[in-house]
Write an enzyme that holds these catalytic residues in place. Structure first.
Site, mmCIF file in Angstrom:
data_model
loop_
_atom_site.group_PDB
_atom_site.id
_atom_site.type_symbol
_atom_site.label_atom_id
_atom_site.label_comp_id
_atom_site.label_asym_id
_atom_site.label_seq_id
_atom_site.Cartn_x
_atom_site.Cartn_y
_atom_site.Cartn_z
ATOM 1 N N ARG A 36 46.895 33.212 27.474
ATOM 2 C CA ARG A 36 46.524 33.912 26.237
ATOM 3 C C ARG A 36 46.587 35.431 26.383
ATOM 4 N NH1 ARG A 36 41.824 29.814 24.032
ATOM 5 N NH2 ARG A 36 43.210 28.743 22.611
ATOM 6 N N LYS A 200 40.709 10.418 17.692
ATOM 7 C CA LYS A 200 40.081 9.943 16.458
ATOM 8 C C LYS A 200 40.877 10.196 15.181
ATOM 9 C CE LYS A 200 35.416 10.165 18.180
ATOM 10 N NZ LYS A 200 34.189 10.947 18.254
ATOM 11 N N GLY A 356 45.710 21.222 22.507
ATOM 12 C CA GLY A 356 45.551 21.431 23.952
ATOM 13 C C GLY A 356 46.267 20.418 24.826
ATOM 14 N N GLY A 379 42.584 24.000 16.650
ATOM 15 C CA GLY A 379 41.919 23.840 15.354
ATOM 16 C C GLY A 379 42.620 24.602 14.250
#
Ligand code: AMP
Length: 398
Positions: A36, A200, A356, A379
């Site tokens: 990053r 999920k 990720g 996200g």
């Protein structure tokens, strides 16, 4: 979309506030992955080359918001950044005191100052306007290059922008993410396939719904596949199922059916009798998994079917692992899909990977360079693909 990027602007003599995503993994004061930091270099270097001074802001981890906590200090980032830039990086040991104010005020052209972790101040995550106004007072231009937090309406990621009505821009990293996500939502070449995995269904419902209008085929793997298989009346043994999402899974299947979009579930699964890398392994049809067994990875037939859909795709979006990828005995399906994406790119197609675990899979295969677009946001990428306007993006465009 009018991009408002830093590309065509000259920042000579400006004091530029840049929100970066320096949320890197740190173990005992040592950065274990500096990706990053490296990815923020083009923006910082462009501003310095123009003749600006640069004030960098970021968060790291999730401190309580009640002041300094050594484990979340950005001090190691200042040091690493200085090595990568090949120049001194000044570091303010705090965020919200006279020392910071005077360091920012005295900053000379060509100098770089990094503020301490913004989340040491409670106002940051609350989107406090007073805190945003304080941060804004430190510089005279605002650049947002923190895609990883663009889905948060925090003081430094969104609220601050209102203090720079004519002087706010996307950094190179943000611009790159937005350009690619816009392509995935509006102009990807067909046939276009999405591969969605992960644990999920609940975390990806809106993405699945939104993609129904965009793609020609959806390949579903990972733990989330079993809720769909059960919704269709299959027997999934002890596999991961979200019982309270079965009705919703039926709705999603119906949406795809109505639109005539291919919805492909794994024909077979590599199963185990315990959630353990060393457990006994057997392949079963995914809708006939006996009690006592759980699906841990997509099986060989599923891999072959996914491969054949991917082989004829011109655009591919991949998010989420297809099995319990952290365990070596159950990572093959995920790795195979990574290899397939590499081939699609090689054949002139467009490939995008986010999240990720999928990014880790691609890196493990040394394939990152063989993917057209690797997103830096988990996200944030998902919310963009849901069709939401991210607060960090909206704040620059407004
Ligand atoms: P997510 O954070 O939703 O993208 O899910 C990633 C996680 O899903 C990883 O930690 C995987 O181990 C997990 N996962 C993938 N496939 C399965 C599976 N078949 N059963 C249980 N967990 C799984």
């Amino acid at each position: 979309m009018d991009m408002k990027t830093i590309k065509d602007v000259n920042f000579k003599d400006k004091k530029v506030l840049v929100r970066c995503d320096f949320n890197v993994p740190v173990k005992e004061g040592v950065i274990t992955d500096d990706t990053r930091i490296r990815e923020s270099l083009p923006t910082i270097e462009k501003l310095l080359a123009d003749g600006a001074s640069v004030i960098l802001m970021s968060h790291l981890g999730r401190p309580a918001g009640t002041g300094f906590e050594a484990e979340y200090s950005l001090a190691p980032v200042a040091q690493r950044l200085s090595e990568l830039l090949g120049r001194k990086v000044l570091f303010s040991n705090d965020v919200f005191t006279e020392v910071t104010v005077s360091m920012a005020r005295d900053l000379k052209l060509g100098e770089v100052l990094l503020l301490e972790n913004l989340r040491f101040i409670k106002g940051e995550t609350k989107g406090d306007e007073g805190f945003a106004s304080y941060l804004a007072s430190l510089g005279n231009v605002y650049v947002n290059d923190a895609f990883g937090t663009a889905h948060r309406a925090h003081s430094s990621t969104a609220i601050i922008a209102k203090f720079f009505p004519n002087d706010k821009y996307f950094g190179f990293l943000m611009a790159h993410e937005i350009t690619n996500l816009e392509k995935l939502l509006h102009s990807a070449e067909h046939p276009y396939t999405a591969v969605i995995g992960g644990s999920k269904v609940s975390s990806k419902i809106d993405v699945l719904k939104n993609l129904a209008d965009k793609v020609d085929a959806l390949l579903v793997g990972g733990g989330m596949a079993f809720t769909f298989v059960k919704a269709l009346g299959g027997k999934v043994g002890n596999s991961l199922v979200e019982e309270d999402k079965i009705e919703l899974a039926k709705e999603i299947l119906e949406v795809y059916k109505q639109k005539g979009v291919k919805f492909v579930l794994p024909k077979d699964s590599l199963c185990s009798n315990r959630f353990d890398n060393e457990a006994e392994r057997k392949v079963f049809p995914t809708d006939e998994i006996p009690d006592g067994w759980m699906g841990m990875d997509i099986g060989p037939e599923a891999v072959a079917e996914f491969e054949s859909v991917l082989a004829s795709s011109k655009s591919v979006l991949w998010n989420g692992p297809l099995g319990v990828f952290e365990m070596s005995n159950f990572s093959e399906g995920t790795l195979q899909i990574g290899r397939c994406l590499g081939k699609v790119t090689e054949n002139g197609g467009y490939t995008a990977v986010g999240g990720g675990d999928s990014v880790a899979a691609v890196n493990r295969l040394g394939l990152a360079k063989g993917i057209s677009y690797v997103s830096t946001g988990g996200g944030a990428m998902l919310e963009y693909l849901e069709g939401k306007v991210l607060p960090g993006v909206a704040a620059i465009l407004e």
